[in-house]
Scaffold this motif. Structure first.
Motif, PDB file in Angstrom:
ATOM      1  N   GLU A 236       0.822  -1.220   0.000  1.00  0.00           N
ATOM      2  CA  GLU A 236       0.000   0.000   0.000  1.00  0.00           C
ATOM      3  C   GLU A 236       0.852   1.265   0.000  1.00  0.00           C
ATOM      4  O   GLU A 236       0.513   2.266  -0.652  1.00  0.00           O
ATOM      5  N   LYS A 237       1.949   1.259   0.721  1.00  0.00           N
ATOM      6  CA  LYS A 237       2.807   2.442   0.845  1.00  0.00           C
ATOM      7  C   LYS A 237       3.828   2.564  -0.282  1.00  0.00           C
ATOM      8  O   LYS A 237       4.523   3.574  -0.383  1.00  0.00           O
ATOM      9  N   GLY A 238       3.916   1.554  -1.139  1.00  0.00           N
ATOM     10  CA  GLY A 238       4.904   1.599  -2.207  1.00  0.00           C
ATOM     11  C   GLY A 238       6.317   1.415  -1.717  1.00  0.00           C
ATOM     12  O   GLY A 238       7.267   1.890  -2.354  1.00  0.00           O
ATOM     13  N   TRP A 239       6.487   0.683  -0.607  1.00  0.00           N
ATOM     14  CA  TRP A 239       7.815   0.480  -0.034  1.00  0.00           C
ATOM     15  C   TRP A 239       8.472  -0.794  -0.572  1.00  0.00           C
ATOM     16  O   TRP A 239       9.348  -1.373   0.072  1.00  0.00           O
ATOM     17  N   ASN A 240       8.035  -1.220  -1.751  1.00  0.00           N
ATOM     18  CA  ASN A 240       8.628  -2.382  -2.416  1.00  0.00           C
ATOM     19  C   ASN A 240       9.407  -1.915  -3.642  1.00  0.00           C
ATOM     20  O   ASN A 240       9.246  -2.436  -4.742  1.00  0.00           O
ATOM     21  N   ASP A 241      10.253  -0.891  -3.442  1.00  0.00           N
ATOM     22  CA  ASP A 241      10.937  -0.216  -4.550  1.00  0.00           C
ATOM     23  C   ASP A 241      12.372  -0.702  -4.751  1.00  0.00           C
ATOM     24  O   ASP A 241      13.201   0.008  -5.315  1.00  0.00           O
ATOM     25  N   GLY A 255      12.122   2.792   0.356  1.00  0.00           N
ATOM     26  CA  GLY A 255      11.296   1.663   0.750  1.00  0.00           C
ATOM     27  C   GLY A 255      12.076   0.593   1.480  1.00  0.00           C
ATOM     28  O   GLY A 255      11.598   0.011   2.464  1.00  0.00           O
ATOM     29  N   GLU A 256      13.288   0.300   1.019  1.00  0.00           N
ATOM     30  CA  GLU A 256      14.125  -0.688   1.693  1.00  0.00           C
ATOM     31  C   GLU A 256      14.471  -0.236   3.107  1.00  0.00           C
ATOM     32  O   GLU A 256      14.536  -1.055   4.035  1.00  0.00           O
ATOM     33  N   LEU A 257      14.711   1.068   3.281  1.00  0.00           N
ATOM     34  CA  LEU A 257      15.012   1.584   4.610  1.00  0.00           C
ATOM     35  C   LEU A 257      13.810   1.389   5.537  1.00  0.00           C
ATOM     36  O   LEU A 257      13.965   0.980   6.692  1.00  0.00           O
ATOM     37  N   MET A 258      12.600   1.653   5.019  1.00  0.00           N
ATOM     38  CA  MET A 258      11.407   1.448   5.840  1.00  0.00           C
ATOM     39  C   MET A 258      11.234  -0.032   6.172  1.00  0.00           C
ATOM     40  O   MET A 258      10.868  -0.378   7.301  1.00  0.00           O
ATOM     41  N   GLN A 259      11.512  -0.903   5.219  1.00  0.00           N
ATOM     42  CA  GLN A 259      11.434  -2.330   5.504  1.00  0.00           C
ATOM     43  C   GLN A 259      12.421  -2.724   6.597  1.00  0.00           C
ATOM     44  O   GLN A 259      12.113  -3.544   7.469  1.00  0.00           O
ATOM     45  N   HIS A 260      13.621  -2.133   6.541  1.00  0.00           N
ATOM     46  CA  HIS A 260      14.634  -2.400   7.565  1.00  0.00           C
ATOM     47  C   HIS A 260      14.099  -2.034   8.946  1.00  0.00           C
ATOM     48  O   HIS A 260      14.248  -2.802   9.913  1.00  0.00           O
ATOM     49  N   TYR A 261      13.493  -0.855   9.053  1.00  0.00           N
ATOM     50  CA  TYR A 261      12.948  -0.432  10.343  1.00  0.00           C
ATOM     51  C   TYR A 261      11.798  -1.334  10.783  1.00  0.00           C
ATOM     52  O   TYR A 261      11.740  -1.792  11.940  1.00  0.00           O
ATOM     53  N   LEU A 262      10.852  -1.586   9.897  1.00  0.00           N
ATOM     54  CA  LEU A 262       9.595  -2.226  10.267  1.00  0.00           C
ATOM     55  C   LEU A 262       9.749  -3.719  10.547  1.00  0.00           C
ATOM     56  O   LEU A 262       8.865  -4.321  11.162  1.00  0.00           O
ATOM     57  N   THR A 263      10.822  -4.327  10.084  1.00  0.00           N
ATOM     58  CA  THR A 263      11.044  -5.733  10.399  1.00  0.00           C
ATOM     59  C   THR A 263      11.860  -5.927  11.670  1.00  0.00           C
ATOM     60  O   THR A 263      12.086  -7.060  12.102  1.00  0.00           O
TER      61      THR A 263
END
Length: 481
Positions: A236-241, A255-263
């Protein structure tokens, strides 16, 4: 801590000890593992119980002598204390506290009695200044998941090739007898599982007690529902970039940075004695004073290793030995999860220089003050904070939203749209919890590469760490099985 690699599988020894190192150190109360303030509780226990060996073996080259003072060894870790002296016996200062550099080049190997290299990649050798000495440690628990699997004998190969900018050869082999430490080691199987309301699954595998530690092994993972919710949010947020194929550089995409934080996720738990008193505790919050449960950790604490394709981890948490207790209780205290946030503050710096500016956004209340411009590259202390490099500094105080304990992913942009890297000082800041339970921070932001004062700065953060206390899991552990 400094990690070192091993250049070769084994090192020829200039000095070889004729007897195996075993727990026979009579003056254990005077051991450096017991008397230096930086010693953890596990080291002190091993020294008092007689599982530290006084070595005092040395090798000299080019007027410099390397001395192995003492060795601690059991199935969870090996630790060696070194000293360096010149030709007149004067101790050499081998560490630069300003750059965190060591004035030597050292390599270490670990082999069993058959000569098998137990650490062929050469990683995991941690080094730090320990009083006036050098402490070198290697954790063993991820090599041998049970004490009985550890070899009866080990040999540590030591090779220094450069000390204080002097090229030379300082080689020592240190054989270690592990049989006595193995004989007193004990593993209690637990194998209990729990899943938190947030979808974090935890399995408490076992606790192993040896002379220098009680070591808990845990496994954590996400359940299927949490994985589905995460994947939906990323989509939804487009964080799969993430780019397909090769990259131009190694920097993470937004997006990768957000994935790093959220996992990322963390735990807090207590170890209670028979009367409910806290005897040990792990707490993954950055600021241990907020909960007051972090206690009696040893150097190996909270080493994690990825497991599987999802968010699985294996953790080894070491504490001062739980000796003297027949029964303890593991009590889960908190789960920490990083979540998206949308704080924004627009600050006119001329106004800020006249008086503090208060901004409320995303549940946080900030008061910004004292803008300073640092114009030199050298390390400089401004107010109570110390920085290196050019940039702007803004001091602040903030009250965070309920159950939020940390904020990060800072960004800054001036009135022209130019973006800057932004960092919060975690070292010199103050972190407290008010009577209402909300966390208060007093710290400063450093705006990297800012060379002149802009008219306006827009400051944002995109991640907040949420502490969840709605967890209910207690596990009694019978230690005298």
């Amino acid at each position: 801590m400094k990690k070192t690699a091993i250049a070769v599988a084994s090192l020829a020894a200039a000095v070889t000890f004729g007897t195996m190192v075993s727990p026979t150190f009579a003056n254990h109360v005077n051991s450096l593992f017991n008397t230096i303030d930086q010693a953890d509780g596990g080291m002190k226990n091993a020294a008092v119980e007689g599982y530290v060996q006084e070595v005092n073996k040395k090798v000299t080259d080019k007027g410099i002598t390397v001395i192995v003072k003492e060795v601690l060894a059991d199935p969870t870790r090996i630790a060696l204390i070194f000293d360096f002296v010149d030709k007149d016996g004067k101790r050499l200062d081998f560490y630069n506290p300003n750059t965190y550099d060591f004035y030597y080049d050292g390599r270490f190997t670990l082999t069993d009695n058959t000569g098998k290299d137990l650490n062929p990649l050469g990683d995991g050798w941690a080094q730090r200044k320990y009083g006036d000495y050098l402490l070198v440690e290697q954790d063993l628990y991820n090599m041998f998941d049970r004490a009985e699997k550890a070899p009866d004998g080990l040999t540590i190969g030591v090779n220094f090739s450069n000390i204080m900018d002097t090229e030379g050869s300082w080689k020592i082999d240190i054989p270690i007898d592990m049989k006595k430490a193995k004989a007193v080691a004990k593993t209690v199987e637990i194998n209990k599982e729990y899943t938190s309301p947030q979808g974090i699954a935890i399995k408490l595998d076992n606790v192993m007690t040896v002379p220098s530690a009680s070591l808990l092994t845990l496994e954590t993972d996400w359940n299927e529902q949490r994985i589905k919710e995460y994947m939906k949010l990323i989509e939804e947020k487009g964080w799969n970039d993430a780019p397909e194929g090769s990259r131009k550089d190694m920097r993470l995409t937004p997006g990768e940075l957000m994935q790093h934080y959220l996992t990322d996720y963390g735990l807090a738990y207590e170890i209670l004695d028979e009367k409910g008193n806290l005897i040990a505790g792990r707490d993954d919050t950055m600021f241990e004073t907020l909960n007051g449960i972090r206690k009696n950790e040893v150097d190996m604490t909270s080493k994690g290793e990825g497991k599987g394709e999802n968010q699985g981890m294996v953790w080894w948490d070491g504490f001062a030995p739980f000796t003297g207790h027949e029964k303890v209780t593991f009590k889960l205290h908190s789960i920490y999860l990083k979540e998206p946030a949308s704080f924004e503050a627009k600050i006119a710096l001329d106004e800020l220089n006249k008086q503090p500016v208060t901004v409320e956004s995303s549940g946080s209340t900030f008061t910004f003050s004292k803008f300073n411009l640092k114009t030199t590259e050298e390390k400089e202390k401004i107010g109570r904070y110390e920085w290196r490099g050019k940039g702007g500094i803004i001091e602040f105080e903030v009250t965070l939203p309920k159950d939020i304990v940390y904020i990060t992913d800072w960004k800054a942009k001036d009135e022209t749209g130019k973006e800057y890297r932004l960092f919060m000082d975690n070292g010199a800041g103050e972190y407290t919890r008010g009577k209402d339970g909300r966390v208060k921070i007093k710290s400063a932001l450093f705006i990297r590469d800012l060379v002149k004062q802009p008219k306006e700065l827009t400051i944002t953060y995109g991640i907040q760490e949420h502490q969840y206390r709605d967890v209910k899991w207690e596990v009694p552990i019978q230690l005298n099985k």
